[in-house]
Design a protein around this motif. Sequence first.
Motif, PDB file in Angstrom:
ATOM      1  N   ARG A  35      49.296 -12.283  32.056  1.00 38.70           N
ATOM      2  CA  ARG A  35      48.803 -10.952  32.429  1.00 38.70           C
ATOM      3  C   ARG A  35      47.414 -10.675  31.854  1.00 38.70           C
ATOM      4  O   ARG A  35      46.644  -9.915  32.419  1.00 38.70           O
ATOM      5  CB  ARG A  35      49.756  -9.865  31.907  1.00 38.70           C
ATOM      6  CG  ARG A  35      50.916  -9.604  32.807  1.00 38.70           C
ATOM      7  CD  ARG A  35      51.401  -8.148  32.727  1.00 38.70           C
ATOM      8  NE  ARG A  35      52.631  -8.040  33.531  1.00 38.70           N
ATOM      9  CZ  ARG A  35      53.843  -7.984  33.019  1.00 38.70           C
ATOM     10  NH1 ARG A  35      54.019  -7.958  31.704  1.00 38.70           N
ATOM     11  NH2 ARG A  35      54.895  -7.903  33.808  1.00 38.70           N
ATOM     12  N   SER A  36      47.114 -11.298  30.710  1.00 41.39           N
ATOM     13  CA  SER A  36      45.815 -11.047  30.068  1.00 41.39           C
ATOM     14  C   SER A  36      44.669 -11.692  30.841  1.00 41.39           C
ATOM     15  O   SER A  36      43.504 -11.412  30.601  1.00 41.39           O
ATOM     16  CB  SER A  36      45.817 -11.601  28.645  1.00 41.39           C
ATOM     17  OG  SER A  36      45.645 -13.024  28.680  1.00 41.39           O
ATOM     18  N   GLY A  37      45.002 -12.600  31.764  1.00 36.57           N
ATOM     19  CA  GLY A  37      43.958 -13.269  32.538  1.00 36.57           C
ATOM     20  C   GLY A  37      43.373 -14.490  31.851  1.00 36.57           C
ATOM     21  O   GLY A  37      42.366 -15.033  32.288  1.00 36.57           O
ATOM     22  N   THR A  43      37.851 -11.868  36.841  1.00 35.38           N
ATOM     23  CA  THR A  43      39.253 -12.289  36.837  1.00 35.38           C
ATOM     24  C   THR A  43      40.062 -11.302  37.678  1.00 35.38           C
ATOM     25  O   THR A  43      39.955 -10.097  37.501  1.00 35.38           O
ATOM     26  CB  THR A  43      39.803 -12.320  35.395  1.00 35.38           C
ATOM     27  OG1 THR A  43      39.049 -13.264  34.652  1.00 35.38           O
ATOM     28  CG2 THR A  43      41.275 -12.713  35.380  1.00 35.38           C
ATOM     29  N   GLN A  44      40.873 -11.843  38.581  1.00 31.83           N
ATOM     30  CA  GLN A  44      41.667 -10.995  39.478  1.00 31.83           C
ATOM     31  C   GLN A  44      43.112 -11.469  39.391  1.00 31.83           C
ATOM     32  O   GLN A  44      43.391 -12.648  39.588  1.00 31.83           O
ATOM     33  CB  GLN A  44      41.172 -11.142  40.929  1.00 31.83           C
ATOM     34  CG  GLN A  44      39.650 -11.152  41.100  1.00 31.83           C
ATOM     35  CD  GLN A  44      39.029  -9.756  41.218  1.00 31.83           C
ATOM     36  OE1 GLN A  44      39.570  -8.789  40.681  1.00 31.83           O
ATOM     37  NE2 GLN A  44      37.929  -9.649  41.909  1.00 31.83           N
ATOM     38  N   ILE A  45      44.010 -10.546  39.082  1.00 28.98           N
ATOM     39  CA  ILE A  45      45.412 -10.930  38.895  1.00 28.98           C
ATOM     40  C   ILE A  45      46.316 -10.216  39.897  1.00 28.98           C
ATOM     41  O   ILE A  45      46.282  -9.001  40.021  1.00 28.98           O
ATOM     42  CB  ILE A  45      45.872 -10.648  37.454  1.00 28.98           C
ATOM     43  CG1 ILE A  45      45.010 -11.460  36.480  1.00 28.98           C
ATOM     44  CG2 ILE A  45      47.352 -10.983  37.277  1.00 28.98           C
ATOM     45  CD1 ILE A  45      45.306 -11.196  35.033  1.00 28.98           C
ATOM     46  N   ILE A  46      47.102 -11.024  40.614  1.00 31.51           N
ATOM     47  CA  ILE A  46      48.104 -10.507  41.546  1.00 31.51           C
ATOM     48  C   ILE A  46      49.471 -10.808  40.949  1.00 31.51           C
ATOM     49  O   ILE A  46      49.733 -11.934  40.543  1.00 31.51           O
ATOM     50  CB  ILE A  46      47.988 -11.195  42.927  1.00 31.51           C
ATOM     51  CG1 ILE A  46      46.576 -11.043  43.499  1.00 31.51           C
ATOM     52  CG2 ILE A  46      49.026 -10.640  43.899  1.00 31.51           C
ATOM     53  CD1 ILE A  46      46.366 -11.775  44.833  1.00 31.51           C
ATOM     54  N   GLU A  47      50.326  -9.792  40.884  1.00 33.23           N
ATOM     55  CA  GLU A  47      51.649  -9.964  40.269  1.00 33.23           C
ATOM     56  C   GLU A  47      52.717  -9.408  41.189  1.00 33.23           C
ATOM     57  O   GLU A  47      52.557  -8.338  41.766  1.00 33.23           O
ATOM     58  CB  GLU A  47      51.667  -9.198  38.930  1.00 33.23           C
ATOM     59  CG  GLU A  47      53.024  -9.167  38.268  1.00 33.23           C
ATOM     60  CD  GLU A  47      53.019  -8.499  36.880  1.00 33.23           C
ATOM     61  OE1 GLU A  47      51.930  -8.210  36.343  1.00 33.23           O
ATOM     62  OE2 GLU A  47      54.111  -8.254  36.348  1.00 33.23           O
TER      63      GLU A  47
END
Lengths: 327, 327
Positions: B185-187, B265-269
């Motif tokens: 989650r922190s990337g 940084t792009q995070i998909i969850e």
Amino acid sequence: MSETLKVGIVGYGNLGRGVEMAIKQNPDMQLEAIFTRRQPEQVNQGNGAKMLHVSEAEAYIGKLDVMILCGGSATDLPEQGPVFAKMFNTVDSFDTHAKIPEYFEKVDAAAKQGGYISVISTGWDPGLFSLNRMLAEAILPEGNEYTFWGKGVSQGHSDAIRRVPGVKNGVQYTIPSDEAVAKVRSGSNPTLTTREKHLRDCYVVAEEGADLKAIEQAIVSMPNYFSDYDTTVTFISEEELKANHSTMPHGGLVFRSGKTGTSSTQIIEFGLKLDSNPEFTASVLVAYARAAAKLAKQGQTGAKTVFDIPFGLLSPKSPEQLRKELL
Amino acid sequence: MSETLKVGIVGYGNLGRGVEMAIKQNPDMQLEAIFTRRQPEQVNQGNGAKMLHVSEAEAYIGKLDVMILCGGSATDLPEQGPVFAKMFNTVDSFDTHAKIPEYFEKVDAAAKQGGYISVISTGWDPGLFSLNRMLAEAILPEGNEYTFWGKGVSQGHSDAIRRVPGVKNGVQYTIPSDEAVAKVRSGSNPTLTTREKHLRDCYVVAEEGADLKAIEQAIVSMPNYFSDYDTTVTFISEEELKANHSTMPHGGLVFRSGKTGTSSTQIIEFGLKLDSNPEFTASVLVAYARAAAKLAKQGQTGAKTVFDIPFGLLSPKSPEQLRKELL
């Protein structure tokens, strides 16, 4: 459709630059030209793309697989959407939720007239968030939906701050309440007020000699924008604003908390944590550009939304590869 | 397709009962009959559905919009999938990842022969998790994917415990490591070993007089199942096992952590937290049953996966309603 997809961009703001960069991450695509309403020679051309005036787009009819429309939803897209839909397969990020049905009809008519495909209202909200809301509702018809936005900059709220007398500059972050998110994740199906769901965090540069108390009061009591929220106002210098608050992070969470059988709680959660809102939206547009080209190749025409498009078309991989590698 | 979808169920275990309950949550569907390999009169018929022997299914050709196959992937579906695909539109949850391409080919041939649609390998993994892996990869081609499973009961690992000498009964929970999830989650795009990603938590009922130390050692050192993980073994009584460990919770998380532009940084969850794994899988099957019926109405035939099906077909709402309410 050529083997390499030939792509054009209309509009070269943050979103257009994001699309330009995203295309470079996709080896099956090639950027043919960027069309701008400005004088092309006055636009930064550092990235080597061909920069043309928007009036030259017509000359590219039949030469592009997809045109990605990167204008804004307030004034650009309502005009450009139907015009370009008659000439090219298009993709856009029209995001004025209330006007989507009307926009769909206009673009659909234009695209059918031209014999093209137009994918409207992609991005993440509308877009990925819509897909998740829809999917979760179809799977869990008995349940509640919760959407949280942020942490991220809201342009509308930042603009509202900047209109307050004595304010020189300002940025507003929308922040989901950790407590509210935890309640939803727990499955307790809470009823949440506007105030309980989001906080508003404002960083304000005041004019010299301005009454800071009066500015703060004007912001926190502003109807529609701030009065229904817990709002924090922090005064900072112009330098600090530029140094620490000039990026465009955003994101959010979509939940559905539902019941199945006699008493099982089932929670579906989708979240985005984005360093750059325009770059991410651009990446979604580019994936849907690939889908638009494939739909056109199938002979389909008219306007489509994310609800109409199978995910498989977004990928450069074949259906066989997808089944083998990703199912 | 009739106005109300007529649905049949093959197989009446946990999944079949889940489908029966899920159909009741969807007013556009009606359960016509449940087909079982057991003697119908010996099956609990408390819920009022018509219970028939599976040999009577053929008499229902032309009378059902969709047949939902609720058998297991090890032996039931490889046999039933192609057989039923020749007679009905079908939906199943075939989940042996490595054998999906082979299964697809067989069902596809059968469905095309019969002129029907078969949606294979729905559920959540394969299914919703696959969709999210695929979507996120298409949007963020430069990035890493992380899947965590749990907290949930693993049947395979529970079975492995029960085969250890001296063990009377046992349940194993797969638990994602909070620390590993936080890192993703922190990337920071961590490289995570098998041991770092999941913990294995075992609740074991020992035979009277068994050597507990030996059982614990046999479990934690078991190759493939436990030796690569941090495993906890707790001995409990049969009563405690029945009271506290007889439900079937599960869930998990799918992440993609990617880069766009120069450094964003792009995070998909995507996450699921399920009180009942079979009931949730059943709810997914039922939504895809609706899609199967719509695809059949369009005149399509053959096998399909979640990658081939637009989300809009999962909903009882019209495209206009979806655009207005959910985009």
